[in-house]
Design a protein around this motif. Structure first.
Motif, PDB file in Angstrom:
ATOM      1  N   LEU A   1       5.575   7.884   4.227  1.00 27.01           N
ATOM      2  CA  LEU A   1       5.380   6.999   3.078  1.00 27.01           C
ATOM      3  C   LEU A   1       6.035   5.643   3.275  1.00 27.01           C
ATOM      4  CD1 LEU A   1       5.604   9.499   0.088  1.00 27.01           C
ATOM      5  CD2 LEU A   1       3.561   8.423   1.065  1.00 27.01           C
ATOM      6  N   ALA A   2       7.126   5.594   4.028  1.00 27.43           N
ATOM      7  CA  ALA A   2       7.735   4.290   4.330  1.00 27.43           C
ATOM      8  C   ALA A   2       6.772   3.427   5.143  1.00 27.43           C
ATOM      9  CB  ALA A   2       9.056   4.484   5.072  1.00 27.43           C
ATOM     10  N   VAL A   3       6.114   4.032   6.113  1.00 28.48           N
ATOM     11  CA  VAL A   3       5.127   3.297   6.913  1.00 28.48           C
ATOM     12  C   VAL A   3       3.941   2.918   6.038  1.00 28.48           C
ATOM     13  CG1 VAL A   3       3.530   3.429   8.870  1.00 28.48           C
ATOM     14  CG2 VAL A   3       5.848   4.358   9.088  1.00 28.48           C
ATOM     15  N   TRP A   4       3.477   3.826   5.232  1.00 32.33           N
ATOM     16  CA  TRP A   4       2.339   3.557   4.357  1.00 32.33           C
ATOM     17  C   TRP A   4       2.651   2.395   3.414  1.00 32.33           C
ATOM     18  CZ3 TRP A   4       0.564   3.541  -0.683  1.00 32.33           C
ATOM     19  CH2 TRP A   4      -0.817   3.651  -0.855  1.00 32.33           C
ATOM     20  N   ASP A   5       3.815   2.472   2.755  1.00 36.51           N
ATOM     21  CA  ASP A   5       4.214   1.417   1.813  1.00 36.51           C
ATOM     22  C   ASP A   5       4.328   0.057   2.493  1.00 36.51           C
ATOM     23  OD1 ASP A   5       4.313   3.183  -0.358  1.00 36.51           O
ATOM     24  OD2 ASP A   5       6.479   3.526  -0.141  1.00 36.51           O
ATOM     25  N   ALA A   6       4.828   0.048   3.711  1.00 36.91           N
ATOM     26  CA  ALA A   6       5.040  -1.216   4.432  1.00 36.91           C
ATOM     27  C   ALA A   6       3.736  -1.834   4.928  1.00 36.91           C
ATOM     28  CB  ALA A   6       5.983  -0.984   5.610  1.00 36.91           C
ATOM     29  N   ASN A   7       2.664  -1.064   4.971  1.00 39.33           N
ATOM     30  CA  ASN A   7       1.432  -1.560   5.606  1.00 39.33           C
ATOM     31  C   ASN A   7       0.183  -1.532   4.733  1.00 39.33           C
ATOM     32  OD1 ASN A   7       2.162  -2.048   8.592  1.00 39.33           O
ATOM     33  ND2 ASN A   7       3.180  -0.124   8.045  1.00 39.33           N
ATOM     34  N   ILE A   8       0.209  -0.874   3.607  1.00 37.93           N
ATOM     35  CA  ILE A   8      -1.017  -0.705   2.831  1.00 37.93           C
ATOM     36  C   ILE A   8      -1.577  -2.028   2.313  1.00 37.93           C
ATOM     37  CG2 ILE A   8       0.173  -0.200   0.642  1.00 37.93           C
ATOM     38  CD1 ILE A   8      -3.182   1.282   1.961  1.00 37.93           C
ATOM     39  N   GLU A   9      -0.720  -2.983   1.992  1.00 38.93           N
ATOM     40  CA  GLU A   9      -1.196  -4.251   1.432  1.00 38.93           C
ATOM     41  C   GLU A   9      -2.083  -5.020   2.410  1.00 38.93           C
ATOM     42  OE1 GLU A   9      -1.179  -5.248  -1.660  1.00 38.93           O
ATOM     43  OE2 GLU A   9       0.017  -3.515  -2.270  1.00 38.93           O
ATOM     44  N   GLU A  10      -1.862  -4.819   3.703  1.00 36.45           N
ATOM     45  CA  GLU A  10      -2.682  -5.499   4.711  1.00 36.45           C
ATOM     46  C   GLU A  10      -4.158  -5.121   4.602  1.00 36.45           C
ATOM     47  OE1 GLU A  10      -1.045  -4.686   8.570  1.00 36.45           O
ATOM     48  OE2 GLU A  10       0.960  -5.291   7.925  1.00 36.45           O
ATOM     49  N   LEU A  11      -4.433  -3.961   4.022  1.00 36.23           N
ATOM     50  CA  LEU A  11      -5.809  -3.492   3.872  1.00 36.23           C
ATOM     51  C   LEU A  11      -6.438  -3.961   2.559  1.00 36.23           C
ATOM     52  CD1 LEU A  11      -5.348   0.122   5.254  1.00 36.23           C
ATOM     53  CD2 LEU A  11      -6.141  -1.915   6.468  1.00 36.23           C
ATOM     54  N   GLU A  12      -5.670  -4.650   1.757  1.00 34.68           N
ATOM     55  CA  GLU A  12      -6.125  -5.228   0.494  1.00 34.68           C
ATOM     56  C   GLU A  12      -6.791  -4.210  -0.438  1.00 34.68           C
ATOM     57  OE1 GLU A  12      -8.566  -8.578   1.633  1.00 34.68           O
ATOM     58  OE2 GLU A  12      -6.852  -9.611   2.535  1.00 34.68           O
ATOM     59  N   PRO A  13      -6.100  -3.105  -0.723  1.00 28.77           N
ATOM     60  CA  PRO A  13      -6.682  -2.129  -1.642  1.00 28.77           C
ATOM     61  C   PRO A  13      -6.602  -2.645  -3.083  1.00 28.77           C
ATOM     62  CG  PRO A  13      -4.439  -1.513  -1.168  1.00 28.77           C
ATOM     63  CD  PRO A  13      -4.756  -2.711  -0.290  1.00 28.77           C
ATOM     64  N   THR A  14      -7.450  -2.118  -3.926  1.00 27.57           N
ATOM     65  CA  THR A  14      -7.296  -2.432  -5.341  1.00 27.57           C
ATOM     66  C   THR A  14      -6.016  -1.746  -5.827  1.00 27.57           C
ATOM     67  OG1 THR A  14      -8.503  -0.481  -6.107  1.00 27.57           O
ATOM     68  CG2 THR A  14      -9.809  -2.496  -5.671  1.00 27.57           C
ATOM     69  N   PRO A  15      -5.396  -2.267  -6.858  1.00 29.46           N
ATOM     70  CA  PRO A  15      -4.187  -1.608  -7.372  1.00 29.46           C
ATOM     71  C   PRO A  15      -4.443  -0.151  -7.764  1.00 29.46           C
ATOM     72  CG  PRO A  15      -4.369  -3.810  -8.281  1.00 29.46           C
ATOM     73  CD  PRO A  15      -5.653  -3.534  -7.534  1.00 29.46           C
ATOM     74  N   GLU A  16      -5.606   0.107  -8.329  1.00 31.97           N
ATOM     75  CA  GLU A  16      -5.929   1.476  -8.738  1.00 31.97           C
ATOM     76  C   GLU A  16      -6.055   2.401  -7.525  1.00 31.97           C
ATOM     77  OE1 GLU A  16      -9.518   3.826 -10.922  1.00 31.97           O
ATOM     78  OE2 GLU A  16      -8.932   1.900 -11.784  1.00 31.97           O
ATOM     79  N   HIS A  17      -6.764   1.934  -6.494  1.00 26.80           N
ATOM     80  CA  HIS A  17      -6.902   2.754  -5.283  1.00 26.80           C
ATOM     81  C   HIS A  17      -5.527   3.020  -4.665  1.00 26.80           C
ATOM     82  CE1 HIS A  17      -8.580   4.413  -1.595  1.00 26.80           C
ATOM     83  NE2 HIS A  17      -7.674   3.698  -0.963  1.00 26.80           N
ATOM     84  N   LYS A  18      -4.725   1.990  -4.571  1.00 24.32           N
ATOM     85  CA  LYS A  18      -3.392   2.133  -3.981  1.00 24.32           C
ATOM     86  C   LYS A  18      -2.573   3.174  -4.742  1.00 24.32           C
ATOM     87  CE  LYS A  18       0.807  -0.489  -3.130  1.00 24.32           C
ATOM     88  NZ  LYS A  18       1.461  -1.790  -3.271  1.00 24.32           N
ATOM     89  N   MET A  19      -2.593   3.093  -6.070  1.00 27.82           N
ATOM     90  CA  MET A  19      -1.817   4.019  -6.889  1.00 27.82           C
ATOM     91  C   MET A  19      -2.318   5.457  -6.714  1.00 27.82           C
ATOM     92  SD  MET A  19      -1.422   4.107 -11.043  1.00 27.82           S
ATOM     93  CE  MET A  19      -3.184   4.391 -11.269  1.00 27.82           C
ATOM     94  N   HIS A  20      -3.631   5.644  -6.756  1.00 27.44           N
ATOM     95  CA  HIS A  20      -4.185   6.995  -6.647  1.00 27.44           C
ATOM     96  C   HIS A  20      -4.032   7.569  -5.242  1.00 27.44           C
ATOM     97  CE1 HIS A  20      -5.684   7.289 -10.699  1.00 27.44           C
ATOM     98  NE2 HIS A  20      -6.274   6.097 -10.579  1.00 27.44           N
ATOM     99  N   ARG A  21      -4.182   6.740  -4.230  1.00 26.99           N
ATOM    100  CA  ARG A  21      -4.029   7.231  -2.853  1.00 26.99           C
ATOM    101  C   ARG A  21      -2.590   7.635  -2.580  1.00 26.99           C
ATOM    102  NH1 ARG A  21      -5.333  10.490   0.765  1.00 26.99           N
ATOM    103  NH2 ARG A  21      -4.839   9.864   2.894  1.00 26.99           N
ATOM    104  N   ARG A  22      -1.638   6.817  -3.063  1.00 27.99           N
ATOM    105  CA  ARG A  22      -0.232   7.172  -2.835  1.00 27.99           C
ATOM    106  C   ARG A  22       0.109   8.477  -3.542  1.00 27.99           C
ATOM    107  NH1 ARG A  22       5.093   7.185  -3.040  1.00 27.99           N
ATOM    108  NH2 ARG A  22       6.274   6.061  -1.463  1.00 27.99           N
ATOM    109  N   ALA A  23      -0.400   8.648  -4.750  1.00 25.39           N
ATOM    110  CA  ALA A  23      -0.161   9.901  -5.479  1.00 25.39           C
ATOM    111  C   ALA A  23      -0.755  11.090  -4.720  1.00 25.39           C
ATOM    112  CB  ALA A  23      -0.753   9.808  -6.886  1.00 25.39           C
ATOM    113  N   ALA A  24      -1.937  10.902  -4.144  1.00 28.65           N
ATOM    114  CA  ALA A  24      -2.557  11.972  -3.355  1.00 28.65           C
ATOM    115  C   ALA A  24      -1.712  12.307  -2.126  1.00 28.65           C
ATOM    116  CB  ALA A  24      -3.971  11.582  -2.937  1.00 28.65           C
ATOM    117  N   LEU A  25      -1.175  11.282  -1.479  1.00 29.41           N
ATOM    118  CA  LEU A  25      -0.327  11.511  -0.305  1.00 29.41           C
ATOM    119  C   LEU A  25       0.942  12.262  -0.695  1.00 29.41           C
ATOM    120  CD1 LEU A  25      -0.765   8.066   1.450  1.00 29.41           C
ATOM    121  CD2 LEU A  25      -1.659  10.278   2.245  1.00 29.41           C
TER     122      LEU A  25
END
Length: 122
Positions: free
Chosen positions: A84-108
């Motif tokens: 999750l540290a790697v995910w958090d540090a890099n997810i913004e580079e993929l420009e996800p919507t805030p909703e997708h980011k929130m739901h994907r992190r919860a799934a992880l």
């Protein structure tokens, strides 16, 4: 060779097969998490495959078949922190919507937590 039922996983040979299969899944996660963090980024192979392996391990653990080899809970928690540290540090580079980011992190998070719970209740 012992057989205790008529199911596909009701024998020593099936248990041996499951131990080889699950040990490989665990080893792949161990290697990915211990390796180059770039490989764990959300759009990299192991960034996708690690949660898949964890989900498969959870599904196998929930069957309660003999031979399923699982990591200990402390290891799963360490994997979760690193991943999750790697995910958090890099997810913004993929420009996800805030909703997708929130739901994907919860799934992880749920993926790691459900495996830890399966191990705890085994």
């Amino acid at each position: 060779m012992g057989t205790w039922g008529t199911g596909n996983f009701d024998s020593d040979t099936a248990a041996d097969h499951l131990s080889v299969l699950t040990a490989r899944l665990v080893r792949e996660v161990e290697d990915a998490v211990a390796g180059d963090p770039v490989e764990l980024e959300p759009d990299e192979y192991w960034g996708v495959a690690v949660p898949c392996n964890l989900e498969i391990l959870h599904l196998l653990a929930s069957q309660r078949w003999a031979g399923v080899m699982l990591p200990d809970i402390a290891m799963v928690q360490a994997w979760k922190a690193t991943y999750l540290a790697v995910w958090d540090a890099n997810i913004e580079e993929l420009e996800p919507t805030p909703e997708h980011k929130m739901h994907r992190r919860a799934a992880l998070e749920r993926t790691f937590d459900q495996l830890a719970e399966a191990i705890r209740t085994r």
